[in-house]
Motif scaffolding. Structure first.
Motif, PDB file in Angstrom:
ATOM      1  N   TYR A   1       2.891  -6.163 -10.143  1.00  0.00           N
ATOM      2  CA  TYR A   1       3.294  -5.215  -8.918  1.00  0.00           C
ATOM      3  C   TYR A   1       1.931  -5.128  -8.393  1.00  0.00           C
ATOM      4  O   TYR A   1       2.089  -5.168  -7.004  1.00  0.00           O
ATOM      5  CB  TYR A   1       3.765  -3.952  -9.575  1.00  0.00           C
ATOM      6  CG  TYR A   1       4.084  -3.069  -8.526  1.00  0.00           C
ATOM      7  CD1 TYR A   1       5.042  -2.905  -7.713  1.00  0.00           C
ATOM      8  CD2 TYR A   1       3.277  -1.784  -8.432  1.00  0.00           C
ATOM      9  CE1 TYR A   1       5.419  -2.141  -6.727  1.00  0.00           C
ATOM     10  CE2 TYR A   1       3.167  -0.833  -7.310  1.00  0.00           C
ATOM     11  CZ  TYR A   1       4.412  -1.066  -6.541  1.00  0.00           C
ATOM     12  OH  TYR A   1       4.412   0.087  -5.646  1.00  0.00           O
TER      13      TYR A   1
ATOM     14  N   LYS B   1      -0.266  -6.655   1.210  1.00  0.00           N
ATOM     15  CA  LYS B   1      -1.024  -5.548   2.258  1.00  0.00           C
ATOM     16  C   LYS B   1      -2.124  -6.251   3.017  1.00  0.00           C
ATOM     17  O   LYS B   1      -2.553  -6.003   4.128  1.00  0.00           O
ATOM     18  CB  LYS B   1      -1.338  -4.275   1.268  1.00  0.00           C
ATOM     19  CG  LYS B   1      -1.978  -3.026   2.292  1.00  0.00           C
ATOM     20  CD  LYS B   1      -2.479  -1.884   1.431  1.00  0.00           C
ATOM     21  CE  LYS B   1      -2.756  -0.942   2.304  1.00  0.00           C
ATOM     22  NZ  LYS B   1      -3.453   0.277   1.585  1.00  0.00           N
TER      23      LYS B   1
ATOM     24  N   SER C   1      10.437   2.031  -5.707  1.00  0.00           N
ATOM     25  CA  SER C   1       8.996   1.717  -5.229  1.00  0.00           C
ATOM     26  C   SER C   1       8.736   1.743  -3.911  1.00  0.00           C
ATOM     27  O   SER C   1       7.847   2.276  -3.102  1.00  0.00           O
ATOM     28  CB  SER C   1       8.813   0.164  -5.607  1.00  0.00           C
ATOM     29  OG  SER C   1       7.209  -0.090  -5.501  1.00  0.00           O
TER      30      SER C   1
ATOM     31  N   ALA D   1       6.842  -5.843  -3.477  1.00  0.00           N
ATOM     32  CA  ALA D   1       5.854  -6.243  -4.978  1.00  0.00           C
ATOM     33  C   ALA D   1       6.855  -5.998  -5.958  1.00  0.00           C
ATOM     34  O   ALA D   1       6.695  -6.432  -7.014  1.00  0.00           O
ATOM     35  CB  ALA D   1       4.766  -4.956  -4.712  1.00  0.00           C
ATOM     36  N   ARG D   2       7.813  -4.877  -5.895  1.00  0.00           N
ATOM     37  CA  ARG D   2       8.587  -4.701  -6.900  1.00  0.00           C
ATOM     38  C   ARG D   2       9.423  -5.589  -7.329  1.00  0.00           C
ATOM     39  O   ARG D   2       9.867  -5.845  -8.314  1.00  0.00           O
ATOM     40  CB  ARG D   2       9.379  -3.252  -6.737  1.00  0.00           C
ATOM     41  CG  ARG D   2       9.937  -2.751  -7.887  1.00  0.00           C
ATOM     42  CD  ARG D   2       9.310  -2.853  -9.329  1.00  0.00           C
ATOM     43  NE  ARG D   2       8.371  -1.821  -9.260  1.00  0.00           N
ATOM     44  CZ  ARG D   2       7.436  -1.770 -10.151  1.00  0.00           C
ATOM     45  NH1 ARG D   2       7.433  -2.810 -11.188  1.00  0.00           N
ATOM     46  NH2 ARG D   2       6.407  -0.984 -10.211  1.00  0.00           N
TER      47      ARG D   2
ATOM     48  N   TRP E   1      -1.062   5.084 -10.085  1.00  0.00           N
ATOM     49  CA  TRP E   1      -1.349   5.074  -8.569  1.00  0.00           C
ATOM     50  C   TRP E   1      -2.973   5.668  -8.691  1.00  0.00           C
ATOM     51  O   TRP E   1      -4.044   4.985  -7.959  1.00  0.00           O
ATOM     52  CB  TRP E   1      -0.794   5.527  -7.593  1.00  0.00           C
ATOM     53  CG  TRP E   1       0.436   4.470  -7.493  1.00  0.00           C
ATOM     54  CD1 TRP E   1       1.610   4.188  -7.623  1.00  0.00           C
ATOM     55  CD2 TRP E   1       0.203   3.449  -6.200  1.00  0.00           C
ATOM     56  NE1 TRP E   1       2.014   3.308  -7.049  1.00  0.00           N
ATOM     57  CE2 TRP E   1       1.211   2.698  -5.996  1.00  0.00           C
ATOM     58  CE3 TRP E   1      -0.875   3.195  -5.259  1.00  0.00           C
ATOM     59  CZ2 TRP E   1       1.567   1.923  -5.117  1.00  0.00           C
ATOM     60  CZ3 TRP E   1      -0.765   2.259  -4.176  1.00  0.00           C
ATOM     61  CH2 TRP E   1       0.631   1.723  -4.281  1.00  0.00           C
TER      62      TRP E   1
ATOM     63  N   LEU F   1       6.552  -2.955   1.892  1.00  0.00           N
ATOM     64  CA  LEU F   1       5.442  -3.439   0.804  1.00  0.00           C
ATOM     65  C   LEU F   1       5.935  -2.988  -0.451  1.00  0.00           C
ATOM     66  O   LEU F   1       5.786  -3.724  -1.427  1.00  0.00           O
ATOM     67  CB  LEU F   1       4.021  -2.848   1.402  1.00  0.00           C
ATOM     68  CG  LEU F   1       3.361  -3.299   2.231  1.00  0.00           C
ATOM     69  CD1 LEU F   1       2.015  -2.342   2.709  1.00  0.00           C
ATOM     70  CD2 LEU F   1       2.684  -4.829   1.934  1.00  0.00           C
ATOM     71  N   GLY F   2       6.247  -1.925  -0.737  1.00  0.00           N
ATOM     72  CA  GLY F   2       6.360  -1.217  -2.189  1.00  0.00           C
ATOM     73  C   GLY F   2       7.398  -2.305  -2.653  1.00  0.00           C
ATOM     74  O   GLY F   2       7.738  -2.509  -3.977  1.00  0.00           O
TER      75      GLY F   2
ATOM     76  N   VAL G   1       6.273   4.438  -2.370  1.00  0.00           N
ATOM     77  CA  VAL G   1       4.883   3.939  -1.626  1.00  0.00           C
ATOM     78  C   VAL G   1       4.923   4.791   0.020  1.00  0.00           C
ATOM     79  O   VAL G   1       4.048   5.351   0.219  1.00  0.00           O
ATOM     80  CB  VAL G   1       4.844   2.503  -1.432  1.00  0.00           C
ATOM     81  CG1 VAL G   1       3.581   2.204  -0.533  1.00  0.00           C
ATOM     82  CG2 VAL G   1       4.621   1.981  -2.821  1.00  0.00           C
TER      83      VAL G   1
ATOM     84  N   TYR H   1       1.328  -6.209  -4.417  1.00  0.00           N
ATOM     85  CA  TYR H   1       1.136  -5.052  -3.486  1.00  0.00           C
ATOM     86  C   TYR H   1      -0.209  -5.415  -2.643  1.00  0.00           C
ATOM     87  O   TYR H   1      -0.256  -5.315  -1.291  1.00  0.00           O
ATOM     88  CB  TYR H   1       1.099  -3.798  -4.035  1.00  0.00           C
ATOM     89  CG  TYR H   1       0.782  -2.545  -3.147  1.00  0.00           C
ATOM     90  CD1 TYR H   1       1.896  -2.203  -2.363  1.00  0.00           C
ATOM     91  CD2 TYR H   1      -0.522  -1.977  -3.064  1.00  0.00           C
ATOM     92  CE1 TYR H   1       1.625  -1.133  -1.488  1.00  0.00           C
ATOM     93  CE2 TYR H   1      -0.658  -1.094  -1.896  1.00  0.00           C
ATOM     94  CZ  TYR H   1       0.325  -0.549  -1.152  1.00  0.00           C
ATOM     95  OH  TYR H   1       0.242   0.561  -0.315  1.00  0.00           O
ATOM     96  N   HIS H   2      -1.188  -5.611  -3.496  1.00  0.00           N
ATOM     97  CA  HIS H   2      -2.548  -5.839  -2.577  1.00  0.00           C
ATOM     98  C   HIS H   2      -2.428  -7.027  -2.026  1.00  0.00           C
ATOM     99  O   HIS H   2      -3.005  -7.000  -0.656  1.00  0.00           O
ATOM    100  CB  HIS H   2      -3.693  -5.967  -3.805  1.00  0.00           C
ATOM    101  CG  HIS H   2      -5.065  -5.878  -3.234  1.00  0.00           C
ATOM    102  ND1 HIS H   2      -5.638  -5.021  -2.568  1.00  0.00           N
ATOM    103  CD2 HIS H   2      -5.774  -7.174  -3.177  1.00  0.00           C
ATOM    104  CE1 HIS H   2      -6.908  -5.392  -2.105  1.00  0.00           C
ATOM    105  NE2 HIS H   2      -7.039  -6.665  -2.430  1.00  0.00           N
TER     106      HIS H   2
END
Length: 285
Positions: free
Chosen positions: A87, A95, A175, A116-117, A271, A112-113, A179, A91-92
């Motif tokens: 995840y 982004k 998610s 990734a999820r 987080w 984004l959230g 986020v 996400y990274h």
């Protein structure tokens, strides 16, 4: 190879895996109580007295001892260590690819959230199914690998992806909403707090607020997901009808308190630890 020399996505994976491990170990009992509360509905008659969080907690301790509250920890760790890593790595990467030189807005943070999820949820769904069955107390699995073999043998590999729709309907909005609220509330913090030694505490508080809001919005999908994964013959639409017919709208919020506590605290801790570790290895989270 030292972590400082690794690819940024690998660093994000390691930081996320470590943060997920810490939060899972601490809050697994809340997940077990939530699952027991939700699955107890199927054995209840309409109008029967409700079973509360405290009675479930005491019942587990009485019949399975204190360590019974950590039943399902093995699949939780098997899911969490790579799952949270995937995840945060996703996400990274997303982004950095889309917002390398700018701060994502509210709608962009949701995307984004949620993106990734989606990646992590689909990859780790078989382990999520096994974890749910471990926790509900209806299956006598001995190990994660044995449970995987048993399900494939008796129900077919497709059973390992039962509840996919309900899982995505729960996790992707959670998610995305999390986020969004987390990034927006962090952006409102005064700069002197964000740069001070108390920044982790402030970030954790932002995470708690975001987690409460996201948990409440996605609670109905979590109840449906649990029913589908524990009862393989149910499909998502049938599970929705069954819950509503037997228990009304309140049935969709069964287990909301332990889930809200667990998801909120786990997400906030994950987080916070992730961001501190990423800063330690020299990366922006």
């Amino acid at each position: 190879m030292e972590l400082s020399l690794a690819h940024p996505a690998v660093k994000a994976f390691v930081c996320g895996s470590f943060s997920g491990t810490c939060s899972t170990l601490l809050f697994q009992p809340l997940d077990l109580v939530k699952t027991r509360l939700q699955t107890s509905q199927s054995g209840m008659q309409p109008g029967s007295s409700r079973v509360g969080m405290t009675s479930v907690l005491l019942g587990v301790v009485r019949t399975e001892r204190l360590l019974g509250l950590w039943k399902g920890s093995s699949p939780s760790f098997v899911r969490t260590i790579p799952g949270v890593g995937i995840y945060f790595s996703s996400y990274h990467s997303l982004k950095q690819h889309f917002f390398q030189d700018s701060r994502p807005g509210a709608a962009q943070a949701v995307m984004l959230g949620g993106g990734a999820r989606t990646v992590a949820g689909v990859v780790m769904l078989p382990i999520t199914v096994i974890k749910t069955r471990f926790e509900c107390g209806r299956y006598s699995y001995v190990s994660v690998s044995g449970a995987l073999r048993s399900v494939c043998r008796s129900e077919g590999p497709a059973a390992l992806f039962s509840g996919l729709m309900a899982t995505l309907l729960r996790d992707v909005p959670f998610s995305g909403i999390y986020v969004m609220f987390y990034s927006q509330t962090k952006a409102l913090l005064p700069q002197e707090i964000s740069l001070s030694p108390s920044a982790p505490v402030a970030n954790f508080s932002c995470g708690v607020l975001a987690g409460v809001l996201a948990s409440l919005v996605t609670q109905p999908a979590d109840v449906v997901k649990t029913h589908v994964q524990v009862n393989p013959q149910l499909r998502t639409t049938k599970a929705v009808r069954h819950i509503y017919t037997a228990h009304g709208l309140q049935g969709f919020f069964r287990g909301a308190v332990p889930r809200c506590l667990r998801r909120t605290m786990m997400a906030a801790m994950a987080w916070t630890v992730y961001e501190q570790m990423m800063a330690h290895v020299g990366l922006k989270s």
